[in-house]
Structures are given as structure tokens and as C-alpha cells.
Design an enzyme around this catalytic site. Sequence first.
Site: not given
Length: 515
Positions: A109, A115, A308, A345, A491, A494
Site C-alpha cells: 500500500t 489513487g 505494469h 495496462r 486505481g 486501493v
Amino acid sequence: MHKKVTATLILVLSLMLVIAGCGNGNEAKNQAQEQNQTQAGGQADASKENEAVAGASEKSYTPYDQMKDSYDIIIIGAGGAGMTAALEAKASGMNPVIFEKMPVAGGNTTKSSSGMNASETKFQKEQGIEDSNDKFYEETLKGGHGTNDTDLLRFFVDHSAGAIDWLDSIGIRLNNLTITGGMSEKRTHRPEDGSAVGQYLVDGLVRNVQEQGIPLFVNANVKEITEKDGQINGVKVVINETEEKTITGKAVIVATGGYGANQEMITQFRPDLKGYVTTNQIGSTGDGITMIEKLGGVTVDMDQIQVHPTVQQEKSYLIGEAVRGEGAILVSSQGKRFYNEMDTRDKVTAAINALPEKSAYLVFDSGVKSRAKAIQQYEKMGFVLQGDTIEALADAMGVPADALAKTLESWNGAVQNKKDAEFGRTTGMDHDLSGAPYYAIKIAPGIHYTMGGVKINANTEVLNQQGSPIPGLFAAGEVTGGLHGDNRIGGNSVADIIIFGRQAGVKAAEFVKAQ
């Protein structure tokens, strides 16, 4: 006179006690820091953890002598999912504990950058952004190539706005909005100043955990989850690599993260990824998955490992998607764009790998730098090339200046016309790239996220081979599989840890109360 002497003596003694108390506190703090640094230093790749240790050096963790033999709920892992679960368990009247094997809380994390995705949020409404849970659902399903667990996905999107509200209620405000690849709306929520979400989120969660008096033990490596008569009843945990303790509990929540730093496990499921750098912190070794399998839990999508597209290779450091979301473009060593930067991605990664050099440059201007605050960290780490003019930047990059100038001219025209005729990009086009100075970061793909993990239901109960819950065993976060399908949208991780971390805390508390 006697009274004055007595008063003076009392004052001196009081000062001595205060000083002694401060000394003990500092000594404990120093010991904790030394302990953190020693253990981190003992790891082969410990240099990668320096930023995490530095960020956490001011935090204090629960001393071992305060460890009890029994708790209502035992939480394994002090990343976002684990700490969120602990807070919700505590709010439900439970007495939870968190065990973290690393020297500091945070896990992967801490490294999160872009975000947290959420739809129909109060912050979107305040900023005039029209969004819907159904749109979020469909775009995530499309991003996962239709392979997502639809029950988990439906719960995920429908509880995303509530997760943003919950964070706001505990002093973690994510009201700065941007966009990531595969999304059509600005639903990626960041800290108010636009900075990277990870450390801000971890700091806020640790603060709340401490304020709630929830014990958080670091250097506490859970080696086994125990059971009796078919029901989970505790863990075996090794303290400081030497002392093993058996701790009983009425429920266990596994929030240990994925296996992105376990090269042996990666190559077992994806031999084609052997040798790739990883953005994962060194504690992401799949321990929770292994422990759960021994209890009869099943896994799903273990070969689905996300690479990524934008990773700085020398330090295996993720360059967050928000940089592209705020307007950056990707160019090859020829100084030319080659793909839609805001596609998913997996597709952007494939486009980079198709280049002869298998690497590319993120190119942006001072405007992007001002909006994507994470770039300040990239500068500190020495990743960012700069040029006062496009020609100067091209020289720093080693690409043809005329080609780069033509690329930027063409891109700025596309932004002005709101139409990318070359590659069909439709998002992250609010601003052109005309604000000198200009910048670039060299990137290439790297292992980032493991979509596979243990199978759970929407109550976060771990399922066995018959599809039935294992009594008393819950899991949340990257240790689980199914939600993201074949490809995770930037995103969403998270959002995953907060949404399902909350659910794990609530459902584990309900289970304990029903006993």
C-alpha cells in the site's frame, strides 16, 4: 526557608522524572528504529525498503510485552486491507490484533501511487463529474476481459463511494480526481494536494489504529493458521525471528498481500516473466496463500500476473498512471508516439514490448508536473530528465529533436481538437504539452500486481474446494483472487483493500458474535 527548600527539591525531582520518562521514550523509539533498520538491512534487497523505513521511522508500534495470549480477531498483515479490517472490527466491538512480518506497517500500500477508484462519490458530484456504478462495473469488466468474479465486482463498485466517505470520516480525504487507463470518467481519488496516495493512506490508517488502541506488532511473522474441529482458532507467530508464540482467536483475517516479490512463485505460474523487475516490496511473498491452501482453501487465477507498463528499471520503481492521466505521452527511442497511452495496462505493456528496444519515455511538461505531485518523488530519486526546450529535452533523452518536436506539435493539435487521429486516445487530454520546461522518464514494463489468490465470496469468507466457507477464516486485498480477472485497472487495488478490508472486519465481527 524550609518550605522553599522543600519546594525546590520537589521541583528538581519532578524535572528528573520527566527527563527520565522522555529518555525511556526516546530509547524505545531508537531501539525500534534500530530494530527496523537491522531487520531491513538483513534482507537481500533491503535497499528497496529504505523509503518505507524512513517514512515509518516516526511511528511507534506495540511492544512485545503487551502481547496477549488471545484476541477476538487476529489480522495477519498491516497493509491497507489489514488496518482497515482492524478498524472496522474494533468499531463492531471486537478486540482485534494485527501481526506484521515486516519491520514497518504499510506493505505494498505504501508504494501505491495513482489513487483510489470509486463511482458516484460526493467528491465527483461536488466537481460536476457524472458517473455511475454501472459504468464503473462495465469498464472494469471490460478491462478484465470479462473474466472478473461478477459477485465480487458488483459488491466492489456498489460500495466504492461508501469507502471514500468512510476514509473521509477518519481524516483521510481523497478529493483530488484524475483518470487512469481503461476508465472513461475521472474516478481516481487522490489526496487533496494531488500527491501519491500510498504513504498518505498508510499514515492515516496507522494513526487511526493507534488512536483506537489496536495492538500492531511488527517483526511478527505468522507461520501457521491453526484450527480445531474444522474451525479456525488462532495462529503461530514468530517474534523477531526467534520466539514462537501460539495466539488464539475466534476468527482470522488474512491480509498478507500478493506474491509479486516471490520470483520462484512467479516463474512457477508464469515462466515467461522470469527476469522481470518487480515493483513489489520484499514482503510480498505469498505467505498467506500458502497458509490458506494448507487449510483447504482454493486459489483462482494464479497465472494472472499484471505487468505494469511504466516502471523505472534501475530501481524497480513504479511511475504512476496519474502522470499519463494528467496528460503525459509515451514516445519511442525515435521520438515518436506509438500507442494509446490510456489503454489498459496489458495492452500498453504489449505495445512497449513490441518496440525493438522494449522501453520508452514518458514525456510531459511543467503543467503535468504541477498536477501529478508524485513527480517530485521521481525527481528526488533521479529519474527525471529535463530540458528548457524540446530540443534540449531530446538531447537529454538521446532521441531525434526534430521527431520529438513534431510529435509534440501533433499531440498538442490533437488536444486542441479533442481528437487523437493517430491512436484514438480520448482521456487525459485536458491540457496540452506546451509549458516549458519539458521532462521525460525512461520506463519499461515490470511485474506489478498478482490478480490471482485465494477464492473468497462477497462476505470475504475463504472458500474450500466444495465452495463452502472455512469457518472463522476471512481474507481481503491482494491475497485474494477473482475480482480483477485477467487484468487490473489502475486505481482499483486501493479501492479493493479498503472496500473488502472493511467488509472483512465487519463480517469477522459478525461471525465472532454469533459464536
